[in-house]
Design an enzyme around this catalytic site. Sequence first.
Site, mmCIF file in Angstrom:
data_model
loop_
_atom_site.group_PDB
_atom_site.id
_atom_site.type_symbol
_atom_site.label_atom_id
_atom_site.label_comp_id
_atom_site.label_asym_id
_atom_site.label_seq_id
_atom_site.Cartn_x
_atom_site.Cartn_y
_atom_site.Cartn_z
ATOM 1 N NE ARG A 62 -2.567 -2.082 3.087
ATOM 2 C CZ ARG A 62 -2.827 -2.261 4.515
ATOM 3 N NH1 ARG A 62 -3.456 -1.216 4.893
ATOM 4 N NH2 ARG A 62 -2.404 -3.035 5.347
ATOM 5 C CD GLU A 99 -2.697 -3.098 14.834
ATOM 6 O OE1 GLU A 99 -2.824 -2.796 13.732
ATOM 7 O OE2 GLU A 99 -3.671 -2.689 15.780
HETATM 8 O O1 PRP Z 1 3.364 -0.289 11.739
HETATM 9 P P1 PRP Z 1 3.208 -1.659 11.668
HETATM 10 O O2 PRP Z 1 2.692 -2.535 12.723
HETATM 11 O O3 PRP Z 1 4.376 -2.342 11.165
HETATM 12 O O4 PRP Z 1 2.054 -2.062 10.346
HETATM 13 C C1 PRP Z 1 2.099 -1.158 9.460
HETATM 14 C C2 PRP Z 1 2.055 -2.163 8.015
HETATM 15 O O5 PRP Z 1 1.041 -2.716 7.853
HETATM 16 C C3 PRP Z 1 0.482 -2.774 6.655
HETATM 17 O O6 PRP Z 1 1.125 -3.526 5.707
HETATM 18 P P2 PRP Z 1 0.948 -5.203 5.671
HETATM 19 O O7 PRP Z 1 2.246 -5.779 5.996
HETATM 20 O O8 PRP Z 1 -0.447 -5.422 5.939
HETATM 21 O O9 PRP Z 1 1.080 -5.189 3.982
HETATM 22 P P3 PRP Z 1 0.216 -4.738 2.643
HETATM 23 O O10 PRP Z 1 0.488 -3.182 2.400
HETATM 24 O O11 PRP Z 1 0.871 -5.319 1.415
HETATM 25 O O12 PRP Z 1 -1.323 -4.900 2.936
HETATM 26 C C4 PRP Z 1 0.793 -1.347 6.474
HETATM 27 O O13 PRP Z 1 0.386 -1.142 4.750
HETATM 28 C C5 PRP Z 1 1.989 -1.027 6.891
HETATM 29 O O14 PRP Z 1 3.047 -1.678 5.878
HETATM 30 N N1 ADE Z 2 -5.093 -1.625 11.806
HETATM 31 C C1 ADE Z 2 -4.520 -1.697 10.756
HETATM 32 N N2 ADE Z 2 -5.152 -1.197 9.916
HETATM 33 C C2 ADE Z 2 -4.712 -1.129 8.435
HETATM 34 N N3 ADE Z 2 -3.410 -1.253 8.068
HETATM 35 C C3 ADE Z 2 -2.689 -1.654 9.152
HETATM 36 N N4 ADE Z 2 -1.373 -2.265 9.324
HETATM 37 C C4 ADE Z 2 -1.025 -2.589 10.645
HETATM 38 N N5 ADE Z 2 -2.221 -2.488 11.331
HETATM 39 C C5 ADE Z 2 -3.242 -1.947 10.454
#
Ligand code: PRP
Ligand code: ADE
Length: 176
Positions: A62, A99
Amino acid sequence: MSTLQERIDQTIANVADFPKPGIQYKDITPLFLDAKLSNEIVDAFAGISKGKVDAVCGIESRGFLYGIQIAQKLGVPFILVRKAGKLPPPTVSESYDLEYGQATIEVNETYIKEGMRILVHDDVLATGGTAEACAKLIEKCGGKVTQFSFIVNLEFLNGAEKLSRFTTDIVSLTAY
Ligand SMILES: O=P(O)(O)OC[C@H]1O[C@H](OP(=O)(O)OP(=O)(O)O)[C@H](O)[C@@H]1O
Ligand SMILES: Nc1ncnc2[nH]cnc12
């Protein structure tokens, strides 16, 4: 007339118990249905970073969506930081907790030049594990993280604390 933050807040969807029980998921994908709002978001991010960075690192997946548009508006390189195993060598890797799980990210080490001032961009700052791992990768390659930008900061998870040793220039367009 509502503010940009108010319109972002009205557009982001809250999804309970996704992808795991207890997680309140912020679904940013409705933002991309609105071209005008998305243009304003990119303009706001570009304004925040103008003159401050030599490159933008966007985190898969994202972080790619507005990240490349921000870089193009600023006229600087966009560097993809990808989940493990997706980029061909030469790469450097960093593992981290997030998370709702664990992951490893990688970057092509030749794209980051010594002393390059880098913006780390992603959609959501939650625990900060992902952005911190990205900043560590950048430092391993000789770059300097001078700014972080996010659409959303989940402030109750204190992610910014993990990032402040790289820079205190940590920006989000909205926070919860
Ligand atoms: O601050 P944090 O606890 O590390 O979480 C934040 C991350 O989690 C999500 O990515 P995800 O790994 O779900 O991948 P995506 O963007 O491919 O959906 C979001 O896009 C951030 O990269
Ligand atoms: N609560 C949340 N919603 C969307 N993206 C996330 N990445 C980590 N935590 C998230």
